[in-house]
Design an enzyme around this catalytic site. Structure first.
Site, PDB file in Angstrom:
ATOM      1  N   ARG A 549       0.803  -1.183  -0.010  1.00 56.41           N
ATOM      2  CA  ARG A 549       0.030  -0.219  -0.004  1.00 56.41           C
ATOM      3  C   ARG A 549       0.799   1.276   0.035  1.00 56.41           C
ATOM      4  NH1 ARG A 549      -4.148   0.839   4.440  1.00 56.41           N
ATOM      5  NH2 ARG A 549      -2.454   0.569   5.733  1.00 56.41           N
ATOM      6  N   SER A 609       7.572  -4.936   7.181  1.00 54.74           N
ATOM      7  CA  SER A 609       7.203  -5.993   8.300  1.00 54.74           C
ATOM      8  C   SER A 609       8.025  -7.266   8.347  1.00 54.74           C
ATOM      9  CB  SER A 609       5.492  -6.272   7.936  1.00 54.74           C
ATOM     10  OG  SER A 609       4.999  -4.959   8.255  1.00 54.74           O
ATOM     11  N   ASP A 663       5.944  -3.140  11.360  1.00 51.98           N
ATOM     12  CA  ASP A 663       4.481  -2.929  11.420  1.00 51.98           C
ATOM     13  C   ASP A 663       3.827  -2.836  12.665  1.00 51.98           C
ATOM     14  OD1 ASP A 663       5.085  -5.755  11.449  1.00 51.98           O
ATOM     15  OD2 ASP A 663       3.161  -6.418  10.242  1.00 51.98           O
TER      16      ASP A 663
END
Length: 923
Positions: A549, A609, A663
């Site tokens: 994203r 992440s 994350d």
């Protein structure tokens, strides 16, 4: 399905026509004959009213709202499963009350699906009238004597015989082998039995007799036996119907609908006990003067009104009353009667069947009437046949209305548009009266058109079914033991969880000191959580799975987010590092163009992440890929530098990379913006990880002793040093060995969404190999890796989903399962997800206790920001985590906050806090 014939229902409100085609009609000149027989005619509307009333009474009784004298009883039988077809073994069956004044003992051998069917051996014993009406002990002693007499001539051992007891009277069952007689019916009136456990009375009698060691495993009424003895066919046999001396039905109800059970899973066979149905509003119009006379002269006036219109014990008596009435009025037998015709019980069910049967011919009717001391003429024979047809046709239609109510209940309970079901039929009326069955089936088809019903005659009056109940109980008990043995390692106790907590505390301390530990305890260089004064526009990237994203985050008095999702093809995730980072930059440029940001150099936070060792806020060395990524030339490299190099290659793009953020850290920062007490981040999704604010003095390798720093624990690798070996199962080992990183991320492989479905699949394979699931039939589907998605656990364990929907989920996977299978798959899912949540909770408990002790507090109030699909979507995961933390860290008040858009928003907030702190430093 047979057509209903001219004696069936017609459209509209017409009454039925009698007799069946081929039978001569009554004399049109006789108004008295017409008047008598008109009473036995019922309309479609009347049958629909009976159906609706009975259905209403059933549902009221299921809810536990029945009156002190209920219209129907709806008694749970504690039979929770229908046959697999795999049942095997030798069983003794004792039938009492199924065929009136007789008792039957059977030896039943079940041979499973592959075996050759062995016909049951049986013997019938007539019960003397004085025993039927005498003391209860006398009846049960008689039964024990008959048992011994039968077994004496069988080539059987005297040790350990399993017996199923068919007791066909209204009982209140409290277990499969516990049943209290409510009231005698069918001509029995033994004293001292009503209100007593009939199984115990039988056991006592067997013990008094002392000849054989017999274990009474189950007490079953004849209806349940009929259903359970049904031959396995294309559709499930889940309804039993008996029309013999009396009449009754049973069916498999969803257990959650049976209030007295307080059980929300599986199914249970419910005995309807519809013989006592007596709604005056709907039965009144179809009761004849003959019904009233029969009831008045019976052993139990006012009781079992419905049964007295249908049961074989009463049909002959109704015919006798009509014939006697017509004879006394000069219409039959020249006005003559006989002592036999005027004596109760002189016309039996068998007489009615023979006289009604057109193929028997007038000669047989003539002979039966002569045996009654009557001198019938030719017209008398025709009229008698007509009376028999009228009485039996009404019985069949009333029975059909009641059966239609049961089918409607079954359909409503299952919430199915169309119900496909088999009905097992038993009893002498069903067996010996073809017209009865023909009318019954046709009437059901009209009253319950949404139900596709096949009728299967019971093979041996239910005896095999009683043995089957006993065998199914033995199978379920064996399967239950195997299931419990399989799942026992997943059921963690307090001591085991406390040990995990203690081991994690040790690993945390070692990792912070830079000593060898399965917890890396990586400094993130995030030194503060948001204070609310942050302002500005920030870009954020979020890379942590197959979707990537790009976000624009505007921080003012609140946070506004605009984002777009881009996919990462597997070829890119597994390709070269340059290919991966070029793809990421292409996505950023596309996003900037769409948002009108081209040419602007906004501060950028990069949520990455994967395990990294950070050397600064904008420096992160990738330690190893996880979650299916394996891009080359990245491990050991600074991923921020790889991103900057890709930006340079693209040219004409300016991006200011301020921070690289895990994350977990992003989740903590995102929730910290809403709650200043949020100092822990937790991810439980595809993977799992945690971070928290540690005292800087405890962090070796980072200068400074004051203040705090967020530590990325990388707790997915906890236990890679073997410290979790005592909790690891053979199923965990199978999942680990098949993974792309065997021996690594052991904690993650017991907790996260990427692996739980696989653990479940391996357990299901094991249980199938033991014959516990899917009848032991291995399916190709279940052999397929990753076919069982973790999202299925969330769906299967959802409280709002009935087992019907659980079955649908599994059947979509090509798993042909029973309701038993669905229940056991549910238990497997629960055990696996509960262990995952408890292990996660033990980890959080270790973290909050560490924070509390760091600060020297008696009590700590702290919040945990959480993200991840498993935590958010699983119906019980979050509550299990919280409960475990309360249990293991009682001096910490822990609040769990679900992060909204944590990874992206958090990266922007880390960047915003860094910009705020940098500005303060410059000032």
């Amino acid at each position: 399905m047979d057509s209903i014939g001219s004696a069936g229902l017609r459209q509209g409100e017409e009454a039925l026509s009698y007799p069946e085609e081929g039978l001569p009609g009554p004399s049109d000149s006789s108004e008295l004959v017409q008047e008598c027989l008109q009473q036995f005619k019922v309309t479609r509307a009347q049958l629909q009213q009976i159906q609706a009333s009975l259905l209403g009474s059933m549902e009221q009784a299921l809810r536990g709202q029945a009156s002190p004298t209920p219209a129907v009883r709806m008694l749970p039988t504690y039979v929770g499963s229908t046959p697999h077809g795999t049942e095997q073994g030798d069983f003794v069956v004792l039938e009492l009350g199924a065929t009136g004044a007789s008792l039957r003992v059977l030896w039943v051998t079940l041979t499973g699906t592959e075996g050759h069917r062995v016909e049951p051996r049986s013997q019938e014993f007539v019960i003397p009238q004085e025993v039927m009406l005498g003391a209860g002990q006398q009846l049960f002693d008689f039964a024990a004597h008959c048992l011994s007499e039968f077994l004496d001539v069988q080539p059987v051992s005297k040790q350990g015989l399993q017996l199923g007891f068919s007791f066909s009277f209204p009982c209140h069952q409290t277990g499969l082998d516990r049943s209290t007689l409510i009231s005698w019916t069918k001509g029995f009136r033994c004293s001292g039995v009503e209100g007593q456990d009939v199984v115990q009375l039988l056991r006592d009698a067997i013990q008094r007799h002392g000849a054989y060691n017999i274990d009474v495993v189950a007490v079953v009424n004849d209806t349940v036996g009929t259903m359970m003895g049904c031959e396995l066919g294309a559709r499930p046999c889940e309804v039993g119907l008996v029309v013999d001396t009396g009449t009754n039905a049973c069916y498999m109800e969803e257990a959650r609908h049976v209030a007295v059970l307080d059980e929300d899973r599986g199914r249970v066979c419910v005995s309807v006990e519809w013989g006592s149905f007596s709604d005056a509003g709907v039965l009144g119009p179809v009761l004849t003067t003959f019904d009233h006379t029969l009831d008045h002269e019976s052993l139990n006036p006012g009781a079992q009104r419905f049964e007295k219109m249908i049961g074989g014990l009463y049909l002959g008596e109704l015919v006798r009353l009509v014939l006697a009435h017509l004879a006394r009025h000069g219409v039959l037998f020249g006005g003559g009667t006989s002592p036999a015709l005027l004596s109760r019980g002189s016309i039996l069910l068998e007489h009615v069947a023979e006289m009604e049967d057109p193929s028997a011919g007038a000669a047989r009717v003539h002979a039966i009437l002569q045996d009654l001391g009557l001198s019938p003429g030719a017209s008398d024979v025709e009229l008698v046949q007509h009376v028999c047809a009228a009485v039996c046709a009404r019985a069949a239609q009333l029975c059909a209305a009641a059966l239609a109510a049961v089918l409607s209940r079954l359909q409503h309970g299952r919430e199915q548009q169309t119900l496909q079901v088999a009905v097992a039929t038993g009893g002498r009326v069903c067996e010996r009266h073809p017209r009865f069955c023909s009318i019954l089936q046709g009437t059901v088809m009209l009253l319950a058109p949404e139900c596709d019903v096949s009728f299967i005659p019971s093979a041996d009056g239910g005896g095999q079914g009683v043995a089957m109940v006993t065998a199914v109980a033995a199978r379920l008990a064996a399967h239950r033991r195997l299931l419990e043995e399989t799942l026992a390692p997943f059921r963690l106790n307090h001591d085991q969880l406390a040990a995990v907590q203690a081991q994690m505390r040790k690993a945390m301390v070692k990792g912070l000191r830079g000593e060898a530990s399965s917890l890396r305890m990586l400094p993130t260089f995030v030194r503060a959580t948001p204070d609310g004064s942050e302002r500005g526009d920030f870009l954020a990237l979020d890379l942590g799975g197959t979707n990537f994203r790009v976000l624009l985050v505007r921080v003012t008095t609140g946070v506004q987010i605009t984002s777009q999702i881009y996919s990462i093809p597997e070829s890119v995730a597994q390709g070269s590092g340059q290919q991966l980072f070029d793809h990421i930059v292409d996505c950023i440029v596309d996003f900037q163009q769409k948002q009108g940001l081209s040419g602007q150099s906004l501060p950028l936070g990069f949520t990455f992440s994967f395990p990294c060792r950070q050397l600064g806020l904008d420096q992160g060395i990738l330690l190893n890929w996880t979650k299916g990524f394996n891009a080359s030339d990245c491990e050991g490299q600074d991923v921020v530098n790889l991103l900057r190099e890709a930006i340079t290659r693209r040219q004409a793009v300016e991006l200011n990379v301020v921070a690289i953020v895990n994350d977990t850290v992003g989740t903590m920062m995102s929730c910290g913006y809403e709650d200043p007490r949020c100092e822990i981040g937790l991810i439980v999704g595809t993977g799992t990880n945690a971070c928290y604010m540690e005292e800087l003095r405890n962090v070796v390798g980072v200068p400074g002793d004051s203040g705090r720093m967020c530590i990325n624990m990388e707790w997915g690798a906890f236990g890679d040093d073997g410290s979790l070996a005592m909790l690891s199962t053979c199923f965990d080992a199978s999942v680990d060995q098949a993974s792309i990183n065997p021996g690594k991320q052991r904690f993650e492989k017991m907790i996260s969404g990427m692996y739980l479905g696989e653990i479940v699949r391996h357990i299901l394979l094991h249980l199938t190999s033991l014959g516990v699931l899917f009848r032991g039939q291995q399916t190709q589907c279940l052999q397929t890796r990753d076919i069982f998605k973790t999202k299925f656990l969330s769906e299967i364990e959802s409280d709002s989903l009935a087992l019907r929907q659980v079955r649908a989920i599994l059947e979509d996977l090509g798993l042909p399962l029973t309701s038993d299978d669905a229940l056991m798959v549910l238990e497997v899912c629960q055990a696996v997800s509960q262990r995952a949540a408890q292990l996660c909770g033990a980890g959080v408990a270790a973290v909050v206790e560490k924070i509390r002790e760091n600060r020297g507090l008696e009590e700590l109030a702290v919040s945990v920001g959480v993200d991840g699909t498993l935590y958010k979507l699983h119906p019980h995961f979050s509550s299990l985590v919280a409960a475990t933390v309360r249990e293991l860290a009682p001096r910490c008040v822990v609040t769990f906050l679900q992060s909204e858009d944590g990874s992206g928003k958090g990266a922007a907030l880390v960047t915003a806090v860094a910009c705020r702190l940098a500005q303060l430093t410059r000032v």
